[in-house]
Design a protein around this motif. Structure first.
Motif, PDB file in Angstrom:
ATOM      1  N   SER A  75       0.849  -1.190   0.000  1.00  0.00           N
ATOM      2  CA  SER A  75       0.000   0.000   0.000  1.00  0.00           C
ATOM      3  C   SER A  75       0.879   1.232   0.000  1.00  0.00           C
ATOM      4  N   SER A  76       0.550   2.155  -0.871  1.00  0.00           N
ATOM      5  CA  SER A  76       1.286   3.412  -0.898  1.00  0.00           C
ATOM      6  C   SER A  76       0.282   4.549  -0.962  1.00  0.00           C
ATOM      7  N   ALA A  77       0.760   5.758  -0.812  1.00  0.00           N
ATOM      8  CA  ALA A  77      -0.130   6.912  -0.936  1.00  0.00           C
ATOM      9  C   ALA A  77      -0.652   7.047  -2.362  1.00  0.00           C
ATOM     10  N   CYS A  78      -0.065   6.320  -3.294  1.00  0.00           N
ATOM     11  CA  CYS A  78      -0.534   6.326  -4.686  1.00  0.00           C
ATOM     12  C   CYS A  78      -1.477   5.169  -4.969  1.00  0.00           C
ATOM     13  N   GLY A  79      -1.804   4.412  -3.963  1.00  0.00           N
ATOM     14  CA  GLY A  79      -2.689   3.278  -4.154  1.00  0.00           C
ATOM     15  C   GLY A  79      -1.989   1.973  -3.830  1.00  0.00           C
ATOM     16  N   ARG A  80      -2.754   0.909  -3.923  1.00  0.00           N
ATOM     17  CA  ARG A  80      -2.184  -0.399  -3.677  1.00  0.00           C
ATOM     18  C   ARG A  80      -1.576  -0.939  -4.962  1.00  0.00           C
ATOM     19  N   ALA A  81      -0.431  -1.544  -4.838  1.00  0.00           N
ATOM     20  CA  ALA A  81       0.242  -2.035  -6.039  1.00  0.00           C
ATOM     21  C   ALA A  81       0.715  -3.451  -5.824  1.00  0.00           C
ATOM     22  N   SER A  82       0.711  -4.211  -6.901  1.00  0.00           N
ATOM     23  CA  SER A  82       1.313  -5.539  -6.834  1.00  0.00           C
ATOM     24  C   SER A  82       2.691  -5.460  -7.459  1.00  0.00           C
ATOM     25  N   ALA A  83       3.507  -6.426  -7.101  1.00  0.00           N
ATOM     26  CA  ALA A  83       4.886  -6.423  -7.574  1.00  0.00           C
ATOM     27  C   ALA A  83       4.974  -6.461  -9.094  1.00  0.00           C
ATOM     28  N   SER A  84       3.889  -6.905  -9.741  1.00  0.00           N
ATOM     29  CA  SER A  84       3.949  -7.050 -11.190  1.00  0.00           C
ATOM     30  C   SER A  84       4.080  -5.713 -11.912  1.00  0.00           C
ATOM     31  N   VAL A  85       3.797  -4.599 -11.224  1.00  0.00           N
ATOM     32  CA  VAL A  85       3.985  -3.318 -11.892  1.00  0.00           C
ATOM     33  C   VAL A  85       5.458  -2.923 -11.938  1.00  0.00           C
ATOM     34  N   GLY A  86       6.273  -3.667 -11.224  1.00  0.00           N
ATOM     35  CA  GLY A  86       7.694  -3.313 -11.192  1.00  0.00           C
ATOM     36  C   GLY A  86       7.947  -2.233 -10.147  1.00  0.00           C
ATOM     37  N   PRO A  87       9.202  -1.859  -9.972  1.00  0.00           N
ATOM     38  CA  PRO A  87       9.538  -0.829  -8.986  1.00  0.00           C
ATOM     39  C   PRO A  87       8.865   0.486  -9.370  1.00  0.00           C
ATOM     40  N   PHE A  88       8.478   1.268  -8.384  1.00  0.00           N
ATOM     41  CA  PHE A  88       7.877   2.558  -8.715  1.00  0.00           C
ATOM     42  C   PHE A  88       8.162   3.570  -7.623  1.00  0.00           C
ATOM     43  N   TYR A  89       7.946   4.824  -7.977  1.00  0.00           N
ATOM     44  CA  TYR A  89       8.101   5.924  -7.033  1.00  0.00           C
ATOM     45  C   TYR A  89       6.756   6.598  -6.868  1.00  0.00           C
ATOM     46  N   CYS A  90       6.375   6.881  -5.643  1.00  0.00           N
ATOM     47  CA  CYS A  90       5.115   7.570  -5.376  1.00  0.00           C
ATOM     48  C   CYS A  90       5.414   8.996  -4.919  1.00  0.00           C
ATOM     49  N   PRO A  91       5.088   9.986  -5.745  1.00  0.00           N
ATOM     50  CA  PRO A  91       5.386  11.382  -5.375  1.00  0.00           C
ATOM     51  C   PRO A  91       4.625  11.830  -4.126  1.00  0.00           C
ATOM     52  N   SER A  92       3.440  11.263  -3.888  1.00  0.00           N
ATOM     53  CA  SER A  92       2.619  11.730  -2.767  1.00  0.00           C
ATOM     54  C   SER A  92       3.228  11.404  -1.408  1.00  0.00           C
ATOM     55  N   ASP A  93       3.923  10.271  -1.309  1.00  0.00           N
ATOM     56  CA  ASP A  93       4.598   9.986  -0.035  1.00  0.00           C
ATOM     57  C   ASP A  93       6.123  10.027  -0.175  1.00  0.00           C
ATOM     58  N   GLN A  94       6.559  10.355  -1.367  1.00  0.00           N
ATOM     59  CA  GLN A  94       8.001  10.475  -1.647  1.00  0.00           C
ATOM     60  C   GLN A  94       8.766   9.215  -1.269  1.00  0.00           C
ATOM     61  N   GLN A  95       8.216   8.091  -1.663  1.00  0.00           N
ATOM     62  CA  GLN A  95       8.864   6.822  -1.355  1.00  0.00           C
ATOM     63  C   GLN A  95       9.052   5.980  -2.617  1.00  0.00           C
ATOM     64  N   VAL A  96      10.153   5.256  -2.633  1.00  0.00           N
ATOM     65  CA  VAL A  96      10.428   4.299  -3.695  1.00  0.00           C
ATOM     66  C   VAL A  96       9.963   2.926  -3.216  1.00  0.00           C
ATOM     67  N   TYR A  97       9.283   2.179  -4.086  1.00  0.00           N
ATOM     68  CA  TYR A  97       8.775   0.854  -3.720  1.00  0.00           C
ATOM     69  C   TYR A  97       9.450  -0.209  -4.574  1.00  0.00           C
ATOM     70  N   LEU A  98       9.961  -1.215  -3.908  1.00  0.00           N
ATOM     71  CA  LEU A  98      10.734  -2.225  -4.623  1.00  0.00           C
ATOM     72  C   LEU A  98      10.512  -3.611  -4.044  1.00  0.00           C
ATOM     73  N   ASP A  99      10.072  -4.522  -4.911  1.00  0.00           N
ATOM     74  CA  ASP A  99      10.056  -5.944  -4.572  1.00  0.00           C
ATOM     75  C   ASP A  99      11.316  -6.536  -5.187  1.00  0.00           C
ATOM     76  N   LEU A 100      12.140  -7.140  -4.353  1.00  0.00           N
ATOM     77  CA  LEU A 100      13.450  -7.597  -4.830  1.00  0.00           C
ATOM     78  C   LEU A 100      13.348  -8.642  -5.936  1.00  0.00           C
ATOM     79  N   SER A 101      12.174  -9.273  -6.052  1.00  0.00           N
ATOM     80  CA  SER A 101      12.035 -10.280  -7.110  1.00  0.00           C
ATOM     81  C   SER A 101      12.139  -9.642  -8.498  1.00  0.00           C
TER      82      SER A 101
END
Ligand SMILES: [Zn+2]
Length: 305
Positions: free
Chosen positions: A134-160
């Motif tokens: 869950s991010s401030a940009c919505g819920r994401a599954s790992a299948s979208v790949g790594p992403f950055y959410c500007p609203s919470d200024q966080q990078v999201y990464l599933d190591l797979s």
């Protein structure tokens, strides 16, 4: 890469093994600090603002974040099903440590670059997750790949994703992985500079084609910023081994829109590009890598991408 034994970032939020990667995100302010950098990056030589048009990027994405890959992957392709919540393998731990070191090095790089421009860099948090988050940009599954959410200024990464990068995209190697992290951090830099926001505004009323063009320029700039970090990693941190640059270039090439469209069995349609072609991604990464200069990353005023 020579990364072992180096400082790891404290800004890792390890949510691996948590069923939904529950967000403890607090919204952050302060994106105004850097506005004075903005004119340098977004204005043409004649001083006219480049961004004259404007819809949210990431065509087709449910997520209001900024991703590394076009949404062509179809989802569900990652091995997200079998993450044990208990012990992480030693390999996974090593990978997490690696991410921490790369993130720390991007912090040092951008601190220097910002300082030189009279501004203060605010470090992003990198969230490690497995499966979904869950991010401030919505819920994401790992299948979208790594992403950055500007609203919470966080990078999201599933190591797979790194496995995916190596096997499916034919871009193995630690510097290829570092490029992915540095690209997402590049989106953070764009957010601090107000660029992401401006792109979103310009896209809001623009045609799809113009919105796509802006998205490409934004993505290529993130690639250039990743290259700029690579310059520092090579010349200051002394982290690179022979062959590392080629790894990153291979990765940049592998996730170009044209390459992915071809790989998905589709016709190559440049107007639908949102991230840039393989050649463009390679070119802009190299530009940042060779110059180490923020000004060289002005994709918004470039006649030729
Ligand atoms: Zn991106």
């Amino acid at each position: 890469m020579r990364w072992r034994g180096r400082r790891q970032s404290r800004n890792i939020d390890d949510r691996r093994g948590q069923p939904t990667g529950f967000s403890s995100a607090s919204s952050r302010g302060g994106s105004r600090t850097l506005l004075r950098l903005l004119p340098m990056l977004l204005r043409s030589k004649g001083g006219r603002a480049i961004l004259v048009v404007g819809g949210l990027a990431v065509a087709g994405a449910k997520l209001a974040g900024i991703d590394l890959l076009p949404m062509l992957m179809g989802g569900g392709s990652l091995s997200t099903a079998s993450h044990p919540s208990q012990a992480m393998s030693q390999e996974q731990e090593e990978l997490a440590n690696f991410v921490g070191v790369v993130l720390a090095d991007t912090e040092e790089t951008w601190q220097q670059v910002f300082q030189r421009n009279g501004a203060t860099y605010q470090e992003p948090t990198l969230v490690l997750f497995t499966g979904q988050v869950s991010s401030a940009c919505g819920r994401a599954s790992a299948s979208v790949g790594p992403f950055y959410c500007p609203s919470d200024q966080q990078v999201y990464l599933d190591l797979s994703f790194f496995e995916e990068l190596g096997h499916r995209h034919g871009a193995p190697g630690d510097f290829a992985q570092a490029y992915v992290i540095a690209h997402e951090v590049g989106h953070h830099v764009q957010t601090l500079m107000g660029i992401s926001n401006q792109v979103r505004q310009e896209q809001a009323n623009a045609s799809q084609q113009v919105a796509n063009d802006l998205s490409v320029r934004q993505e290529l700039q993130a690639d250039c910023f990743a290259g700029l970090w690579g310059y520092y990693a090579n010349n200051h941190s002394n982290m690179l081994d022979p062959g590392d640059l080629e790894e990153a270039l291979q990765a940049a090439s592998a996730i170009g829109d044209d390459h992915l469209q071809r790989q998905a069995g589709r016709a190559v349609m440049p107007d639908s590009f949102t991230h840039g072609s393989s050649a463009q991604r390679v070119r802009w990464f190299k530009r940042g890598f060779e110059s180490g200069d923020l000004q060289s990353c002005n994709t918004f005023s470039a006649n030729r991408l």
